[in-house]
Scaffold this motif. Structure first.
Motif, PDB file in Angstrom:
ATOM      1  N   ALA A  38       0.770  -1.182   0.063  1.00 39.34           N
ATOM      2  CA  ALA A  38       0.240   0.026  -0.008  1.00 39.34           C
ATOM      3  C   ALA A  38       0.832   1.168  -0.056  1.00 39.34           C
ATOM      4  O   ALA A  38       2.127   1.173   0.540  1.00 39.34           O
ATOM      5  N   MET A  39       0.210   2.445  -0.496  1.00 41.59           N
ATOM      6  CA  MET A  39       0.841   3.688  -0.324  1.00 41.59           C
ATOM      7  C   MET A  39      -0.205   4.838  -0.257  1.00 41.59           C
ATOM      8  O   MET A  39      -1.187   4.614  -0.658  1.00 41.59           O
ATOM      9  N   MET A  40       0.564   6.013   0.496  1.00 45.53           N
ATOM     10  CA  MET A  40      -0.209   6.951   0.520  1.00 45.53           C
ATOM     11  C   MET A  40       0.729   8.339   0.158  1.00 45.53           C
ATOM     12  O   MET A  40       1.816   8.173   0.499  1.00 45.53           O
ATOM     13  N   LEU A  41       0.381   8.907  -0.807  1.00 51.20           N
ATOM     14  CA  LEU A  41       1.150  10.203  -1.209  1.00 51.20           C
ATOM     15  C   LEU A  41       0.254  11.269  -1.343  1.00 51.20           C
ATOM     16  O   LEU A  41      -0.782  11.519  -1.761  1.00 51.20           O
ATOM     17  N   ALA A  42       0.902  12.448  -0.600  1.00 52.74           N
ATOM     18  CA  ALA A  42       0.069  13.877  -0.467  1.00 52.74           C
ATOM     19  C   ALA A  42       1.089  14.911  -1.014  1.00 52.74           C
ATOM     20  O   ALA A  42       2.113  14.725  -0.657  1.00 52.74           O
ATOM     21  N   PHE A  43       0.539  15.809  -1.650  1.00 49.40           N
ATOM     22  CA  PHE A  43       1.268  17.028  -2.245  1.00 49.40           C
ATOM     23  C   PHE A  43       0.514  18.275  -1.802  1.00 49.40           C
ATOM     24  O   PHE A  43      -0.932  17.997  -1.655  1.00 49.40           O
ATOM     25  N   TRP A  44       0.805  19.166  -1.079  1.00 49.27           N
ATOM     26  CA  TRP A  44       0.205  20.496  -0.762  1.00 49.27           C
ATOM     27  C   TRP A  44       0.246  21.280  -2.026  1.00 49.27           C
ATOM     28  O   TRP A  44       1.330  21.813  -2.500  1.00 49.27           O
ATOM     29  N   ASP A  45      -0.960  21.854  -2.702  1.00 57.43           N
ATOM     30  CA  ASP A  45      -0.848  22.675  -3.643  1.00 57.43           C
ATOM     31  C   ASP A  45      -0.898  24.172  -2.999  1.00 57.43           C
ATOM     32  O   ASP A  45      -2.162  24.675  -2.462  1.00 57.43           O
ATOM     33  N   GLY A  46      -0.046  24.882  -3.082  1.00 57.37           N
ATOM     34  CA  GLY A  46       0.014  26.353  -2.257  1.00 57.37           C
ATOM     35  C   GLY A  46      -0.783  27.407  -3.000  1.00 57.37           C
ATOM     36  O   GLY A  46      -1.483  28.203  -2.402  1.00 57.37           O
TER      37      GLY A  46
END
Length: 115
Positions: A38-46
């Protein structure tokens, strides 16, 4: 500027369900790609002020593994939040939630296994 590249490969079945997840990083000491269930990937779009996320898991990921994965992820998110903000009270709240979440999961599993 020094760079590191992270590569994630997802093998899909005919219905586009993940069967295999492998990843590698150019700055890693590992010689070969590592596998994951499994994986979780998150990015913050400023610009948009929004989180962009991707959560994937393979067919082999068991429910108890998923609960443990979420528990560990919540705990490490609390640690990251502490390093970023030094807001100990909120960090404690996140960790308390994570422990309660995992305890409730275990209780539910016991009830379901007895049925």
């Amino acid at each position: 500027m020094k760079k590191s590249t992270i590569t994630i490969d997802v093998g899909l079945d005919e219905k586009n369900v993940p069967e295999q997840i492998t990843w590698s990083a150019s700055a890693s000491t590992a010689d070969t790609a590592r596998t994951a269930k499994a994986m979780m990937l998150a990015f913050w779009d400023g610009a948009d002020k929004s989180a962009l996320r991707m959560d994937l898991w393979t067919k082999e990921m068991m429910v108890d593994e998923m609960a443990d994965f979420y528990y560990q992820t919540l705990m490490t998110m609390a640690d990251s939040f502490e390093r970023a903000t030094h807001q100990q009270e909120l960090v404690n709240d996140i960790k308390t939630f994570a422990r309660n979440f995992f305890t409730k999961f275990q209780e539910i599993q016991l009830k379901e296994n007895k049925a």
